[in-house]
Scaffold this motif. Sequence first.
Motif, PDB file in Angstrom:
ATOM      1  N   UNK A 314      32.495  33.255  42.561  1.00 33.09           N
ATOM      2  CA  UNK A 314      33.493  34.002  41.789  1.00 33.09           C
ATOM      3  C   UNK A 314      33.916  33.204  40.555  1.00 33.09           C
ATOM      4  N   UNK A 315      33.993  31.873  40.710  1.00 30.01           N
ATOM      5  CA  UNK A 315      34.464  31.016  39.641  1.00 30.01           C
ATOM      6  C   UNK A 315      33.611  31.030  38.395  1.00 30.01           C
ATOM      7  N   UNK A 316      32.314  31.361  38.527  1.00 26.94           N
ATOM      8  CA  UNK A 316      31.458  31.404  37.347  1.00 26.94           C
ATOM      9  C   UNK A 316      31.407  32.798  36.734  1.00 26.94           C
ATOM     10  N   UNK A 317      32.141  33.750  37.289  1.00 28.98           N
ATOM     11  CA  UNK A 317      32.239  35.066  36.667  1.00 28.98           C
ATOM     12  C   UNK A 317      31.463  36.151  37.350  1.00 28.98           C
ATOM     13  N   UNK A 318      30.859  35.883  38.523  1.00 28.24           N
ATOM     14  CA  UNK A 318      30.185  36.937  39.282  1.00 28.24           C
ATOM     15  C   UNK A 318      31.210  37.562  40.224  1.00 28.24           C
ATOM     16  N   UNK A 319      31.459  38.847  40.031  1.00 24.31           N
ATOM     17  CA  UNK A 319      32.434  39.541  40.898  1.00 24.31           C
ATOM     18  C   UNK A 319      31.839  40.844  41.379  1.00 24.31           C
TER      19      UNK A 319
END
Length: 319
Positions: A314-319
């Motif tokens: 989630x922290x790298x922008x995959x949601x």
Amino acid sequence: MDYLVEAKRVFDIEIDALSRMRDSLDSSFEQILKQVTECKGKVIVTGVGKSGHVGRKIASTLASLGTPSFFMHPDEALHGDLGMVSNADVVIVISYSGESDEILRMLPAIKHIGATIIAVTGRRESTLSKEADYIQLIPNLEEACYMGLAPTSSTTVQLVYGDSLAVTASAIYGFKDADFGRLHPAGALGKKTILRVKDLMATGEKNAVVSHHSALKDAILELSKKGLGIVTIVDDTGRMLGVITEGDLRRQLERGADIYSLSVDDVMSSSPAYIKKDKMAVEALNEMKKKNISSMPVVEMGLSIGTIRLQDIIGIGIV
């Protein structure tokens, strides 16, 4: 003035313009599409004023969907940027009037280079149309500006025409989401289609692993030290036997267990969810969400090789 009525009037006029443009598409579109998709060089988009702004977006969309493309400003073209144009290129020139001075000054040089010229214009009898190899004629449109002056309907039509060209070309290429991701590595979709578990997992000294011979207190220390929320239990060959999570420890404490007298074998879950390193990171994300877990061991050929965490994905922008 009723501002809401005025706003809706603008929508109505521009929707009508798009409908008229859609209905006017014919073999000219197919010929231009063929030039774009079979281009051996680059597709160069140019225009001035509002058409120039639209041209920048069209060039960007073409490039995003697999057509090598860039925008060239006519003034800059006349001051050296024509050096980027070759006879293998296709130049899409956008001008509703077809008579913009900056465009007309540039055309002779492009013709001398030998690039294919495609005109996107509203006047078949314009100078641009006469100099072009292919013409995409925009129907005579009512501008949505209440004075009928500011480019509004015409630029909307240009923009959507560019989108239709880029999207249809990408379909011809067989452009896939993985291709899109390759060209958009910083975006969320790009990350979904490129990043794999092996790119994000904790490995080596960062991974939380203890031997099945260990006492539970050793697993607790490893959990605390590595901060992954999970520790993988392995045999002497590195084969995964199970996992212990922070939740497992919490449940032991709630039962009043003497955690200092227990071994890892007494507490570990022997059939945990796991994933392989070459799986997409988004697959790991979905699996963890489905199982309501925050970390998962990464296993290959039965061997523990890493740990992947929900928060890292989630922290790298995959949601």
